[in-house]
Structure formats: structure tokens, C-alpha cells
Write a protein that holds these residues in place. Structure first.
Motif, PDB file in Angstrom:
ATOM      1  N   GLY A 158     112.922 105.331   8.560  1.00  0.00           N
ATOM      2  CA  GLY A 158     111.940 106.286   9.075  1.00  0.00           C
ATOM      3  C   GLY A 158     110.576 106.156   8.413  1.00  0.00           C
ATOM      4  O   GLY A 158     109.864 107.148   8.265  1.00  0.00           O
ATOM      5  N   GLU A 159     110.228 104.946   8.044  1.00  0.00           N
ATOM      6  CA  GLU A 159     108.949 104.699   7.374  1.00  0.00           C
ATOM      7  C   GLU A 159     108.027 103.924   8.318  1.00  0.00           C
ATOM      8  O   GLU A 159     108.485 103.084   9.090  1.00  0.00           O
ATOM      9  CB  GLU A 159     109.165 103.886   6.099  1.00  0.00           C
ATOM     10  N   PRO A 160     106.713 104.171   8.241  1.00  0.00           N
ATOM     11  CA  PRO A 160     105.774 103.411   9.069  1.00  0.00           C
ATOM     12  C   PRO A 160     105.794 101.940   8.670  1.00  0.00           C
ATOM     13  O   PRO A 160     105.756 101.610   7.480  1.00  0.00           O
ATOM     14  CB  PRO A 160     104.420 104.056   8.775  1.00  0.00           C
ATOM     15  N   TYR A 161     105.840 101.068   9.659  1.00  0.00           N
ATOM     16  CA  TYR A 161     106.021  99.641   9.391  1.00  0.00           C
ATOM     17  C   TYR A 161     104.934  99.057   8.498  1.00  0.00           C
ATOM     18  O   TYR A 161     105.240  98.426   7.484  1.00  0.00           O
ATOM     19  CB  TYR A 161     106.100  98.850  10.703  1.00  0.00           C
ATOM     20  N   GLY A 162     103.694  99.214   8.845  1.00  0.00           N
ATOM     21  CA  GLY A 162     102.594  98.561   8.124  1.00  0.00           C
ATOM     22  C   GLY A 162     102.623  98.779   6.619  1.00  0.00           C
ATOM     23  O   GLY A 162     102.791  97.839   5.836  1.00  0.00           O
ATOM     24  N   PRO A 163     102.472 100.031   6.173  1.00  0.00           N
ATOM     25  CA  PRO A 163     102.414 100.253   4.723  1.00  0.00           C
ATOM     26  C   PRO A 163     103.747  99.988   4.020  1.00  0.00           C
ATOM     27  O   PRO A 163     103.778  99.459   2.905  1.00  0.00           O
ATOM     28  CB  PRO A 163     102.020 101.723   4.581  1.00  0.00           C
ATOM     29  N   TYR A 164     104.853 100.327   4.664  1.00  0.00           N
ATOM     30  CA  TYR A 164     106.148 100.169   3.989  1.00  0.00           C
ATOM     31  C   TYR A 164     106.543  98.703   3.906  1.00  0.00           C
ATOM     32  O   TYR A 164     107.092  98.252   2.905  1.00  0.00           O
ATOM     33  CB  TYR A 164     107.225 100.984   4.713  1.00  0.00           C
ATOM     34  N   GLN A 165     106.250  97.953   4.959  1.00  0.00           N
ATOM     35  CA  GLN A 165     106.568  96.523   4.954  1.00  0.00           C
ATOM     36  C   GLN A 165     105.822  95.821   3.839  1.00  0.00           C
ATOM     37  O   GLN A 165     106.339  94.904   3.215  1.00  0.00           O
ATOM     38  CB  GLN A 165     106.227  95.918   6.316  1.00  0.00           C
ATOM     39  N   LYS A 166     104.623  96.283   3.540  1.00  0.00           N
ATOM     40  CA  LYS A 166     103.852  95.680   2.449  1.00  0.00           C
ATOM     41  C   LYS A 166     104.541  95.904   1.107  1.00  0.00           C
ATOM     42  O   LYS A 166     104.414  95.103   0.197  1.00  0.00           O
ATOM     43  CB  LYS A 166     102.435  96.249   2.418  1.00  0.00           C
ATOM     44  N   ARG A 167     105.273  97.001   0.994  1.00  0.00           N
ATOM     45  CA  ARG A 167     105.970  97.288  -0.272  1.00  0.00           C
ATOM     46  C   ARG A 167     107.218  96.431  -0.450  1.00  0.00           C
ATOM     47  O   ARG A 167     107.602  96.126  -1.571  1.00  0.00           O
ATOM     48  CB  ARG A 167     106.374  98.759  -0.333  1.00  0.00           C
TER      49      ARG A 167
END
Length: 158
Positions: A35-44
Motif C-alpha cells: 500500500g505504498e506509492p510506487y515512485g518514492p517507495y521503489q526508490k527506497r
């Protein structure tokens, strides 16, 4: 049980990234399921963005979801622990005989290491081989033990 990978010596950040990439659906699925937004979470979770890091609670959620072999290998290497899946292996006669044959083969491996270590000096490859073989043996044995327990506790057995 996961397969052994050639990159068991990855740093934790690379292990998380690789396991997420191999997870069904990759980074996109990991982000969506959590349930996390793709852009910022994928960067993590990607090593392509070295200035972005998972917080400890995020790492916990990712590791629980993905349950990847590389993160498991990292814990095994760093903490000297053995991780094994809770999937029982049928404790059949054939499984026990297969374990017996495996133990015989491993005995030959240990004997070869004993010869190599006769000089009292352990090489890094010898130690890595011993650790890998030992952990594989423990996983196999614990899987059969879990299978026997599951059969004992299963329907029709009490």
C-alpha cells in the motif's frame, strides 16, 4: 525452500533489491501489496537510488512479504544463523533414504575438508563451503522433522 544463489555475499541493501526484483511482480507488486506509492517507495528498495533508504519498520514489512533467499543468506552469513522454511517435507521412507544418501555424500565432503585442514589453516573458500554444506544439511533435516511432526499431528492421528 528457496534455491541457493551465487550472490550470498551481497550487502543487505543489494539483497533486498534483488529479492524484491525476483518477487512475483517485482518492485511494482511489493509497493502495491504494502500500500505504498510506487515512485518514492521503489526508490527506497532499489539500489539505483543510494540516497534513499528503507526505515527499519519498512525493511521489516518488505522482508516479511518477500521472504527472499538473499536477505535470508545475509542473516545467515552475518549472524551465523540457519534459516529454514516452515514447509514440512513428507517424512516418508523414500525421504529418509534420500537423507541417508545425502548424509553419506556429505560425510565424503567433510572428510575431504579434514584432509585439507590437516595443516591447521583454513582458507576462506573452505570455510564458506563448510558453512554452505552445513546449513543445507540442517535445513534438510529440520524439514523432515517438521514433516514428521505434521504427519503425527495431522488428521487421523489424534
Amino acid at each position: 525452500m528457496s534455491n541457493q544463489h551465487d550472490c550470498d555475499d551481497l550487502p543487505l541493501t543489494q539483497a533486498v533489491d534483488a529479492d524484491c526484483r525476483e518477487f512475483r511482480g517485482g518492485h511494482v507488486a511489493v509497493c502495491a501489496i504494502l500500500g505504498e506509492p510506487y515512485g518514492p517507495y521503489q526508490k527506497r528498495i532499489s539500489t539505483s537510488y543510494p540516497d534513499h533508504h528503507l526505515r527499519l519498520d519498512d525493511f521489516e514489512r518488505v522482508a516479511e512479504l518477500v521472504q527472499g533467499p538473499r536477505v535470508r543468506a545475509w542473516f545467515e552469513r552475518v549472524y551465523g544463523v540457519t534459516c529454514y522454511g516452515t514447509e514440512p517435507v513428507a517424512a516418508t521412507r523414500d525421504a529418509m533414504l534420500a537423507l541417508s544418501h545425502y548424509l553419506q555424500a556429505e560425510a565424503g565432503f567433510v572428510a575431504s575438508l579434514a584432509e585439507g585442514a590437516a595443516d591447521g589453516r583454513w582458507e576462506a573458500k573452505e570455510v564458506a563451503d563448510l558453512e554452505r554444506h552445513g546449513m543445507k544439511l540442517v535445513r534438510k533435516l529440520l524439514g523432515i522433522m517438521a514433516g514428521a511432526r505434521a504427519a503425527m499431528e495431522g488428521p487421523g492421528h489424534g
